[in-house]
Each structure stands twice: as C-alpha cells, then as structure tokens.
Design a protein around this motif. Sequence first.
Motif: not given
Length: 265
Positions: A157, A183, A193, A196
């Motif tokens: 992130d 990840c 993720r 997004r």
Amino acid sequence: MPRFAANLTLLFTELAFLDRFEAASRAGFTSVEFLFPYEHSPDAIAARLAAHGLDLVLFNMPPGDWMAGERGLAALPDRFDETTAGVETALAYALATGCPRLHMMAGLADGRDSRAGQAYRRSLRHAAGRLAEHGIDLLIEPINRRSMPGYFLDDVDAAADLVAELRAEGLANLKLQFDIFHCQILHGDVTTRLTRLLPLIGHVQVASVPARHEPGTGEVNDAFVFAELDRLGYSGSVGCEYNPRGRTEDGLGWLSACASGRARI
Ligand SMILES: O=C(O)[C@@H](O)C(=O)CO
Ligand SMILES: [Mg+2]
C-alpha cells in the motif's frame, strides 16, 4: 487466462541462460522476463528473442553489487551517480530488445529514514524521465521481508501511495510491479488489493506461498486470482517467477490446467 511470461532467471535453470529462451518457447511461452541480463550483450539477447519468437516483457536495472548483498541502489543517498549510470545501461538493453518496462530496485535501507525516502524519489524522478523519452515504463516492486530482509520498499500500500503521488506530479510512466507472492506474505487480501490497485499496476508476478514454487502448490488459489485478473480486464503479463520443484517442464501442469480452464490447478 492471462498471458504468462517465463522468468528465465528462475525457470529452465537446467540450461545455460541463453539456451533458456528456446526452452521457454518449446514449453509454449510467447513472452519472457528475467532479473539481470548484464552478463550477455544486448545483441545476444535480442537474437535469442527473435530466433524463438518471444517478447521480453520486463527486466531489472543493475542492482549494485548483488554478490556482495546489494539489492538495488535507488534509495541509497550516496549512490545517485551509479543509479543514473545503471539507468543508461538498462536503457541500452531495453532499446535493443524492445522491452517496454524496467524494474528499479530500491536497495536495503530503513523505510522510515527520510534521507533514503528523498534519495528514492530523486532516483525515480530521474529514471522515469529518461525512460519516458523512449516510451518505457518504470516499475517499483514491494518485496517481503522474509525473502529480502531490510529491503526499503516492503509494503504494497505504501508503494502504491508513492506511485500515485509521483504520477500526480507527472510521472505517468511510473507503475507498480505487483508480485502475488510478496503481497500474500506481506499482507494477504490479494484479490482486494489487485482490484483496488489495478490502475497503478504495470506488471504482475506469481509464485506459490510459502515455498515460492509452481502456482497452485501453496496456500493461495492461484486459478481464482488469474480468473479475477481476466475479469478485471488486466491486459498485461503475469511473470512466472518461481523456483521449480524439479525439472521446469515437469512442473508446467499448472499452465495447461489454466489453458483448459480448470477451476483449480
Ligand atoms: O520478486 C522478486 O524477487 C523480483 O521480482 C525482483 O525483481 C527482485 O529480486
Ligand atoms: Mg517479483
């Protein structure tokens, strides 16, 4: 099914590096990636790509002294000159081989060190500018601390925030290298993720977790993730960056399972 690229640093290691191109093509791959090509000339690599009808989708800029433990230079405040020289070296290979994206490794540095943060931004601005002159993308990849202790960029992130920040500044060719293996180890919640962060993602890589072997042999349902990539409209490549459990060809059953649309591999 996504387009899979054989990582020639990790796959087909039964063979000398230049002979892995033919092996990848015989195994059905139409694209390849690797970490570092620098022991071979750009022309030698371009010739192997052409001979076997392969696209090169990614490789890394020079990482400093890898054998001495260095893992990139971009966030190291005193190494800017070597970083910029590495950009030129990598660019020469990318132009000779038609490679559309390059990964710049950050190096081993404390993620909270503001000098490292400033050095990293300076390196990324420089590299993105040089590569943009040739229509090439610059990628950064968050890497988990178990595989690479002390690596500067160790949060997906935070890496995505940095990409968004610098893209807003005008670095439109800066993108995220989303390695499913890293990840999952760092955070989990891979599909959320991917969904997004998709607009920031320039390349995806895969390996099983925890052992970094063939997709479908670990804790993640990789077939589900690949189907999600299709559903999301991801049009890039997925680099097969894993250590085969045995001979590379013997472990490619997961690829044919994906091609035949089986839900689990
Ligand atoms: O995931 C990795 O380790 C690689 O993609 C890389 O570029 C650095 O080793
Ligand atoms: Mg990776």
